[in-house]
Design an enzyme around this catalytic site. Structure first.
Site, PDB file in Angstrom:
ATOM      1  N   LYS A 204     -21.792  64.167   9.443  1.00  0.00           N
ATOM      2  CA  LYS A 204     -23.250  63.820   8.913  1.00  0.00           C
ATOM      3  C   LYS A 204     -23.886  62.667   8.292  1.00  0.00           C
ATOM      4  O   LYS A 204     -22.934  61.410   7.851  1.00  0.00           O
ATOM      5  CB  LYS A 204     -23.745  64.709   7.966  1.00  0.00           C
ATOM      6  CG  LYS A 204     -23.578  64.283   6.496  1.00  0.00           C
ATOM      7  CD  LYS A 204     -23.887  65.826   5.866  1.00  0.00           C
ATOM      8  CE  LYS A 204     -23.540  65.642   4.812  1.00  0.00           C
ATOM      9  NZ  LYS A 204     -22.493  66.269   3.667  1.00  0.00           N
ATOM     10  N   GLY A 237     -28.648  73.017   3.037  1.00  0.00           N
ATOM     11  CA  GLY A 237     -29.221  73.015   4.355  1.00  0.00           C
ATOM     12  C   GLY A 237     -28.414  72.590   5.066  1.00  0.00           C
ATOM     13  O   GLY A 237     -28.441  72.522   6.232  1.00  0.00           O
TER      14      GLY A 237
END
Length: 336
Positions: A204, A237
């Protein structure tokens, strides 16, 4: 001083059900009643914390069971004040059993003029009289080096492996273990090795803290049941987005195994609406009613492992033996 010093447990308010479960398991292992030391941990009207121990602890081997989860500051202060009370009451040894070590994410300076709060907390614990730490899945293993006292860092991966082998018996050829970031590869690799599964990574990139801009899957997940492994889930999240990315890349199912369910803010709502089939947490942090009521969240018990670890520390035998499936398996027989 007693002829035989018995291990004695005391608990703050952070996770009483876990403390009681540990005492119950120790009673089962020892064949004699082990209870929590009678004490009160209260607050004055201005929220000052007060501790009073009602039983004699002179010369005793004391174990304080207290995760420093939300509210982190209150639970940390409870731990420190209980340690001070026991030290001033002439306890022979004080071990802090901290299933979830708060402030562990602040283990380095990420930018100029920021603290290393995990080191500060370590100093405070030692100064309060704590002589040994027993914890579970530290955010970073190097935090053990912040202490000049023994630290036993247990791992949730053996429990996760036992659960996966039972829940997905006969489906192991389709399983892929996934690390949600590059920093968690070692943790994911450990679980993958235990269940003999391949490993993938979700890389990420963040534009700013708390917001993930882009995710890339490293490895072939098409047709696989993916198991995301991480040490904690805060707002969920990143976890939920990683699950979506894996499904977009051809995964048939996504499950997550997380050591510490912080589950703050919108976490439960996100998980309930997520593409994840299940999120498995340990009870290192006491689950809220919302967490317990979420249909795709399961809780795995840590009390059997902590109870055995406390007994091993007390009688001077190996704690690291509990990292092995052969040792932990019989302890969890009939539970998972």
């Amino acid at each position: 001083m007693p002829t035989v010093i018995e291990p004695k447990l005391i608990s703050g308010n952070s996770n009483k059900p876990l403390a009681q479960a540990i005492a119950k398991r120790m009673s089962l292992y020892r064949g004699m009643s082990v209870g929590l030391v009678d004490a009160r941990v209260e607050r004055f009207n201005d929220a000052e914390i007060f501790v009073e121990v009602y039983e004699n602890v002179r010369g005793e081997d004391m174990f304080i069971i207290q995760p420093t989860s939300n509210p982190a500051n209150d639970n940390l202060m409870e731990l420190l004040i209980m340690a001070d009370a026991l030290r001033r009451s002439s306890a022979a040894r004080i071990t802090a059993v901290i299933p979830y070590f708060g402030y562990a994410r602040q283990d380095r300076r990420t930018k100029a003029r920021t603290p290393i709060t995990a080191k500060l907390v370590a100093n405070m614990m030692v100064e309060a009289g704590i002589e040994r730490i027993l914890t579970l899945d530290l955010h970073a293993a190097q935090i053990q080096g912040f202490f000049d006292i023994p630290v036993d860092n247990l791992y949730a991966s053996p429990i996760f492996a036992l659960d996966i082998l039972k829940q997905f018996k006969g489906q192991m050829d389709d399983i892929m273990v996934v690390s949600p970031d590059v920093g968690g590869v070692a943790r994911a690799r450990e679980l993958a090795k235990r269940i003999n599964a391949p490993l993938s990574i979700v890389d990420k990139r963040r534009e700013k803290p708390g917001e993930v801009a882009e995710m890339t899957v490293i490895g072939e997940v098409t047709g696989k049941k993916c198991f995301i492994v991480d040490d904690m889930c805060d707002t969920a999240g990143t976890l939920c987005k990683a699950a979506e990315v894996l499904m977009d890349h051809g995964a048939t199912e996504v499950h997550a195994y997380i050591s510490h369910g912080v589950m703050s803010g919108p976490a439960v709502e996100r998980v309930s609406k997520s593409v994840m089939k299940s999120l498995v947490l340990t009870d290192s942090i006491q689950p809220t009613e919302a967490v317990l009521g979420c249909p795709n969240i399961r809780i795995l018990p840590t009390a059997p492992m902590f109870a055995q670890s406390i007994l091993n520390i007390w009688n001077g035998t190996s704690v690291s033996s509990l990292f092995e499936t052969e040792t932990l398996g019989p302890i969890y027989e009939g539970i998972l």
